[in-house]
Design a protein around this motif. Structure first.
Motif, PDB file in Angstrom:
ATOM      1  N   VAL A   6       7.072  13.498   3.497  1.00 29.78           N
ATOM      2  CA  VAL A   6       5.809  12.761   3.449  1.00 29.78           C
ATOM      3  C   VAL A   6       5.551  12.180   4.829  1.00 29.78           C
ATOM      4  O   VAL A   6       6.455  11.615   5.453  1.00 29.78           O
ATOM      5  N   LEU A   7       4.330  12.352   5.316  1.00 27.39           N
ATOM      6  CA  LEU A   7       3.974  11.853   6.642  1.00 27.39           C
ATOM      7  C   LEU A   7       3.069  10.632   6.510  1.00 27.39           C
ATOM      8  O   LEU A   7       2.007  10.726   5.889  1.00 27.39           O
ATOM      9  N   LYS A  28       8.686  13.850 -12.584  1.00 28.84           N
ATOM     10  CA  LYS A  28       7.437  14.590 -12.787  1.00 28.84           C
ATOM     11  C   LYS A  28       7.246  15.615 -11.668  1.00 28.84           C
ATOM     12  O   LYS A  28       6.837  16.741 -11.889  1.00 28.84           O
ATOM     13  N   ILE A  29       7.534  15.170 -10.452  1.00 30.22           N
ATOM     14  CA  ILE A  29       7.538  16.092  -9.315  1.00 30.22           C
ATOM     15  C   ILE A  29       8.983  16.560  -9.157  1.00 30.22           C
ATOM     16  O   ILE A  29       9.878  15.751  -8.924  1.00 30.22           O
ATOM     17  N   GLN A  30       9.197  17.861  -9.328  1.00 27.76           N
ATOM     18  CA  GLN A  30      10.576  18.353  -9.269  1.00 27.76           C
ATOM     19  C   GLN A  30      10.937  18.693  -7.829  1.00 27.76           C
ATOM     20  O   GLN A  30      10.900  19.843  -7.408  1.00 27.76           O
ATOM     21  N   ALA A  31      11.249  17.647  -7.056  1.00 27.96           N
ATOM     22  CA  ALA A  31      11.523  17.852  -5.639  1.00 27.96           C
ATOM     23  C   ALA A  31      12.427  16.746  -5.121  1.00 27.96           C
ATOM     24  O   ALA A  31      12.562  15.695  -5.748  1.00 27.96           O
ATOM     25  N   ASP A  32      13.042  17.014  -3.966  1.00 30.40           N
ATOM     26  CA  ASP A  32      13.782  15.968  -3.256  1.00 30.40           C
ATOM     27  C   ASP A  32      12.906  15.487  -2.116  1.00 30.40           C
ATOM     28  O   ASP A  32      12.381  16.297  -1.357  1.00 30.40           O
ATOM     29  N   LEU A  33      12.781  14.176  -1.986  1.00 26.13           N
ATOM     30  CA  LEU A  33      12.043  13.632  -0.845  1.00 26.13           C
ATOM     31  C   LEU A  33      13.030  13.573   0.319  1.00 26.13           C
ATOM     32  O   LEU A  33      13.828  12.642   0.407  1.00 26.13           O
ATOM     33  N   VAL A  34      13.016  14.600   1.181  1.00 28.00           N
ATOM     34  CA  VAL A  34      14.066  14.701   2.201  1.00 28.00           C
ATOM     35  C   VAL A  34      13.722  13.939   3.475  1.00 28.00           C
ATOM     36  O   VAL A  34      14.602  13.708   4.301  1.00 28.00           O
ATOM     37  N   ALA A  35      12.461  13.566   3.657  1.00 29.62           N
ATOM     38  CA  ALA A  35      12.136  12.775   4.845  1.00 29.62           C
ATOM     39  C   ALA A  35      10.811  12.055   4.697  1.00 29.62           C
ATOM     40  O   ALA A  35       9.855  12.592   4.140  1.00 29.62           O
ATOM     41  N   VAL A  36      10.804  10.822   5.176  1.00 36.55           N
ATOM     42  CA  VAL A  36       9.554  10.090   5.350  1.00 36.55           C
ATOM     43  C   VAL A  36       9.354  10.025   6.855  1.00 36.55           C
ATOM     44  O   VAL A  36      10.184   9.462   7.578  1.00 36.55           O
ATOM     45  N   ILE A  37       8.307  10.662   7.328  1.00 35.29           N
ATOM     46  CA  ILE A  37       8.096  10.728   8.772  1.00 35.29           C
ATOM     47  C   ILE A  37       6.935   9.808   9.142  1.00 35.29           C
ATOM     48  O   ILE A  37       5.857   9.886   8.542  1.00 35.29           O
ATOM     49  N   ALA A  38       7.176   8.934  10.101  1.00 36.49           N
ATOM     50  CA  ALA A  38       6.114   8.035  10.555  1.00 36.49           C
ATOM     51  C   ALA A  38       5.933   8.222  12.055  1.00 36.49           C
ATOM     52  O   ALA A  38       6.876   8.580  12.762  1.00 36.49           O
ATOM     53  N   ASP A  39       4.706   7.981  12.544  1.00 38.02           N
ATOM     54  CA  ASP A  39       4.475   8.128  13.977  1.00 38.02           C
ATOM     55  C   ASP A  39       4.774   6.823  14.719  1.00 38.02           C
ATOM     56  O   ASP A  39       4.735   6.769  15.933  1.00 38.02           O
ATOM     57  N   GLU A  42       5.875   0.792  13.130  1.00 38.18           N
ATOM     58  CA  GLU A  42       5.020  -0.231  12.517  1.00 38.18           C
ATOM     59  C   GLU A  42       4.422   0.242  11.192  1.00 38.18           C
ATOM     60  O   GLU A  42       3.710  -0.517  10.543  1.00 38.18           O
ATOM     61  N   ALA A  43       4.640   1.498  10.851  1.00 36.24           N
ATOM     62  CA  ALA A  43       3.991   2.041   9.645  1.00 36.24           C
ATOM     63  C   ALA A  43       4.354   1.197   8.422  1.00 36.24           C
ATOM     64  O   ALA A  43       5.515   0.874   8.194  1.00 36.24           O
ATOM     65  N   LEU A  44       3.318   0.842   7.683  1.00 38.80           N
ATOM     66  CA  LEU A  44       3.504  -0.067   6.546  1.00 38.80           C
ATOM     67  C   LEU A  44       4.449   0.507   5.499  1.00 38.80           C
ATOM     68  O   LEU A  44       5.243  -0.205   4.902  1.00 38.80           O
ATOM     69  N   GLY A  45       4.357   1.812   5.304  1.00 38.21           N
ATOM     70  CA  GLY A  45       5.133   2.453   4.242  1.00 38.21           C
ATOM     71  C   GLY A  45       6.631   2.461   4.482  1.00 38.21           C
ATOM     72  O   GLY A  45       7.395   2.747   3.553  1.00 38.21           O
ATOM     73  N   LEU A  46       7.050   2.175   5.712  1.00 36.10           N
ATOM     74  CA  LEU A  46       8.490   2.251   5.990  1.00 36.10           C
ATOM     75  C   LEU A  46       9.279   1.269   5.137  1.00 36.10           C
ATOM     76  O   LEU A  46      10.407   1.529   4.743  1.00 36.10           O
ATOM     77  N   GLU A  47       8.628   0.160   4.853  1.00 30.24           N
ATOM     78  CA  GLU A  47       9.262  -0.840   3.989  1.00 30.24           C
ATOM     79  C   GLU A  47       9.562  -0.238   2.611  1.00 30.24           C
ATOM     80  O   GLU A  47      10.652  -0.376   2.072  1.00 30.24           O
ATOM     81  N   ARG A  48       8.535   0.487   2.091  1.00 25.40           N
ATOM     82  CA  ARG A  48       8.718   1.156   0.794  1.00 25.40           C
ATOM     83  C   ARG A  48       9.845   2.178   0.879  1.00 25.40           C
ATOM     84  O   ARG A  48      10.654   2.299  -0.038  1.00 25.40           O
ATOM     85  N   ALA A  49       9.875   2.932   1.977  1.00 24.31           N
ATOM     86  CA  ALA A  49      10.889   3.978   2.132  1.00 24.31           C
ATOM     87  C   ALA A  49      12.284   3.365   2.075  1.00 24.31           C
ATOM     88  O   ALA A  49      13.175   3.876   1.383  1.00 24.31           O
ATOM     89  N   ARG A  50      12.441   2.275   2.780  1.00 22.75           N
ATOM     90  CA  ARG A  50      13.756   1.620   2.803  1.00 22.75           C
ATOM     91  C   ARG A  50      14.129   1.126   1.409  1.00 22.75           C
ATOM     92  O   ARG A  50      15.259   1.283   0.959  1.00 22.75           O
ATOM     93  N   LYS A  51      13.141   0.528   0.741  1.00 21.96           N
ATOM     94  CA  LYS A  51      13.386  -0.005  -0.596  1.00 21.96           C
ATOM     95  C   LYS A  51      13.886   1.101  -1.536  1.00 21.96           C
ATOM     96  O   LYS A  51      14.731   0.877  -2.392  1.00 21.96           O
ATOM     97  N   HIS A  52      13.337   2.287  -1.351  1.00 26.07           N
ATOM     98  CA  HIS A  52      13.730   3.410  -2.229  1.00 26.07           C
ATOM     99  C   HIS A  52      14.829   4.266  -1.601  1.00 26.07           C
ATOM    100  O   HIS A  52      15.091   5.368  -2.061  1.00 26.07           O
ATOM    101  N   LYS A  53      15.415   3.758  -0.513  1.00 19.34           N
ATOM    102  CA  LYS A  53      16.540   4.419   0.171  1.00 19.34           C
ATOM    103  C   LYS A  53      16.218   5.854   0.572  1.00 19.34           C
ATOM    104  O   LYS A  53      17.008   6.778   0.353  1.00 19.34           O
TER     105      LYS A  53
END
Ligand code: AMP
Ligand code: GLY
Length: 651
Positions: A6-7, A28-39, A42-53
């Motif tokens: 996810v970018l 529901k989505i049969q996948a592994d989230l292998v990377a959260v990529i941010a540019d 400061e990206a707001l979503g990084l907090e969420r990413a960390r929370k969900h490890k």
């Protein structure tokens, strides 16, 4: 398991990202989230990413992205508020793999359109981002706002559309209030699309001699429908409603087939339903997953058999099974053998023999029938000896089809038709209809392909058991004859003093019967087709709704005779009619040229209305029908479709 990246960036509210995380975590989505990529860190979503490890990568330069994605070996890349430009190399390396959500209604082709649920025009918002796009819906007083999930291509805000959602605009809506509601739908849509993409539909190889290698299909299916009329159009709609279907092809199809669906419909107007070689080529080139052979001539030339030889998955009867339609003499003998109630009949191979027989029975009334297919014209009623003699002499006109002909006892009663989906072994009756074959009101004038019909006619109520027994005998009989019947079997019957007799069997949906029965089917039609080819129909209960539908054929004045003067004339008012509530229009003899609809056949379209009962359906149908005409007042349609049931409810 599919690998997802996810970018994100420091833009947007992150609700889509959260929806994807939830979708993956819930399975529901049969996948592994292998990377959260941010540019940016400061990206707001990084907090969420960390929370969900979730593993995080910061990639500030757009040129670096390609290498990162390649190393990750991802299946799909989801843009969720990403604001960097995706460079061409990335798009080229991941064709049909990068998903984006656009707050606008992207059409299927650059020149295409999208219709809102109320059939008004949807706004694309090409080049408009976020709030500006939402503002555009309001500025244009659109009735709906909507978003699309699409694959990224080089074209700005365009690419294969994977799904769309709509949100009705309310009085007093602001950008904020509208966007808030639309976002809820967008989030759901994104998850649904990913769920579909990542689910591997594993279909086992079916048993009928192991000829149907569906294999493991990860992508959306491509369906090819063999028909050009309203029946084909109704099938296009029905398959398009399946979330597992991507695009639909039709040979030859018609120019109105696209009108009811957002999915891509490709037609082949230069081909015939019997263009076997070309049809096989299309299957190979377009990687068609399933062919639905819906037209009589195609069955009779053995299209199903040829497709099977090429290991192409196909729904429809083989030539041998279809003989029940294309050879009326064989069909009568078959029915007799398996005790299916026939009218009295005699088969003849010479003019002389038939006339001699008729002379010996001068007081009988007959239906004289060519044994072969004659475009629906091979059946002639004969009320006395002169007419019988004349009809027999007519048989010659049908060439090979009339070489063998029948004299059948003229039965007096009420006609109906019943339709069963069959898998060679099991069958399920899915609907009943009553056609109106004569061209004029009061059942007067020559026979036609069908001027209109109603679903669930009342005559059925007392004869359902008989119908079911007849289907059973017929399908079992065909099985015993080694002619496993797969596809839709059409029973044309007549009720005489409460007893059902068979007028004919057809090896396909009826037209216009398909137009009133297919919309009632609530079960995913691809699931039904799949069970048919796997001979597992017993594992699926086909659900139908209880609405009453009425179909009215819009014909060119002159049909079924010469209507050449009306050909190419413009059809007016279709757009208006189609917008009426509860109305669907299926194209038949129609073509589109310079954005105008023109007459291209005798039966031009079939207008279908639905209602809680026959009165409501009829009211809606004729209200919409009155909005349509052909230039020079050249539209003909019957004004009394459904008259039998209407008389019944009124009395
Ligand atoms: P077909 O082409 O077999 O569908 O026949 C056209 C129409 O002719 C049927 O829909 C019936 O209205 C009529 N018909 C055919 N055979 C008979 C029969 N034996 N008795 C009465 N009507 C018949
Ligand atoms: N509507 C009659 C037929 O399809 O044969």
């Amino acid at each position: 398991m599919c690998r997802l990246a996810v970018l994100i960036s420091n833009k947007g509210t992150g609700t889509n990202f959260q929806a994807i995380i939830d979708g993956v975590e819930s399975g529901k989505i049969q996948a592994d989230l292998v990377a959260v990529i941010a540019d940016t860190s400061e990206a707001l979503g990084l907090e969420r990413a960390r929370k969900h490890k979730l593993p995080v990568k910061i990639v500030p330069e757009k040129e670096e992205l390609l290498e990162v994605l390649k190393k990750l070996n991802v299946g799909y890349i989801c843009l969720a508020g990403w604001k960097q430009i995706i460079v061409s190399e990335v798009i080229d390396t991941f064709p049909d793999k990068i998903l984006n959500l656009h707050p606008g209604l992207i059409p299927d082709s650059l020149e295409g359109i999208v219709r809102n649920p109320d059939k008004s025009l949807g706004l694309w918002n090409k080049g408009k981002l976020a709030d500006l796009a939402i503002q555009n819906f309001l500025d244009n007083k659109s009735s709906y706002a909507g978003s699309s999930v699409h694959f990224l291509t080089h074209e700005f805000d365009f690419g294969p559309v994977l799904g769309r959602c709509f949100e009705k605009i309310r009085k007093g809506d602001t950008v904020e209030s509208l966007y808030k509601r639309l976002k809820v739908k967008e989030n759901k849509l994104y998850v649904e699309v990913l769920a579909k993409l990542t689910r591997s539909v594993i279909l086992s190889a079916p048993p009928r001699s192991g000829k149907y290698p569906w294999g493991e299909a990860k992508d959306l299916k491509t369906i090819l429908i063999i028909d050009g009329g309203g029946r084909g159009a109704a099938l296009v709609d029905k398959y398009a409603q399946s979330p597992k279907v991507g695009k639909i092809l039709a040979v030859p199809g018609n120019d109105l087939m696209q009108i009811n669906t957002q999915k891509q419909v490709i037609t082949y107007p230069h081909l015939k339903t019997t263009s076997v070689k070309e049809i096989i080529e299309i299957c190979q080139k377009e990687k068609v997953d399933l062919v639905d052979v819906a037209q009589d001539n195609a069955v009779a030339v053995g299209l199903v058999d040829e497709l099977l030889k090429k290991k192409i998955t196909v729904v429809g009867p083989t030539k041998k099974a279809g003989q029940i339609e294309w050879d009326k003499a064989w069909a009568r003998k078959f029915m007799q053998k398996y005790q299916v109630p026939n009218p009295k009949y005699q088969i003849f191979k010479s003019e002389k023999a038939g006339i001699e027989f008729a002379k010996k029975n001068p007081n009988n009334k007959w239906f004289v029938k060519a044994a072969g297919l004659a475009e629906g014209k091979g059946v002639i009623p004969a009320a006395n000896l002169d007419e019988t003699t004349a009809a027999i002499k007519e048989m010659e006109r049908f060439g090979l089809a009339g070489k063998t002909y029948l004299l059948e006892e003229w039965l007096m009663g009420e006609e109906f038709s019943a339709f069963a989906v069959c898998d060679g072994d099991n069958f399920q009756i899915v609907g009943y209809a009553q056609d109106h074959k004569r061209v004029n009101d009061g059942d007067k004038g020559p026979n036609t392909g069908g001027m209109g019909c109603v679903s669930n006619p009342m005559v059925i109520s007392k004869i359902k058991d008989q119908i079911s027994k007849i289907f059973k005998k017929t399908i079992n009989g065909l099985k015993k004859e080694n002619r496993f019947y797969e596809g839709v079997l059409y029973l044309g019957g007549i009720v005489v003093d409460g007893k059902v007799f068979i007028i004919e069997f057809n090896a396909r949906w009826g037209d216009p019967e398909a137009e009133v029965i297919l919309p009632s089917i609530q079960t995913d039609y691809l699931d039904i087709a799949e069970k048919v080819v796997q001979t597992k129909l017993d594992k699926l209960k086909i659900k139908v709704d209880t609405k009453i539908r009425i179909s009215i054929a819009g014909a060119a004045k002159g049909y079924p005779g010469d209507y050449s003067k009306v050909r190419d004339k413009q059809i007016l008012g279709l757009d208006k009619a189609i917008k009426q509530e509860g109305i669907t229009i299926y194209g038949a003899g129609i073509k589109k040229s310079n954005n105008k609809y023109l007459v291209n056949g005798g039966r031009i379209f079939h207008l279908v209305a639905e209602g809680k009962d026959i009165l409501e359906a009829r009211e809606k149908a004729y209200q919409a029908m009155r909005l349509i005409n052909i230039k020079g007042d050249n539209l003909h349609y019957r004004k009394d479709i459904g008259w039998r049931d209407i008389e019944r409810v009124k009395s």
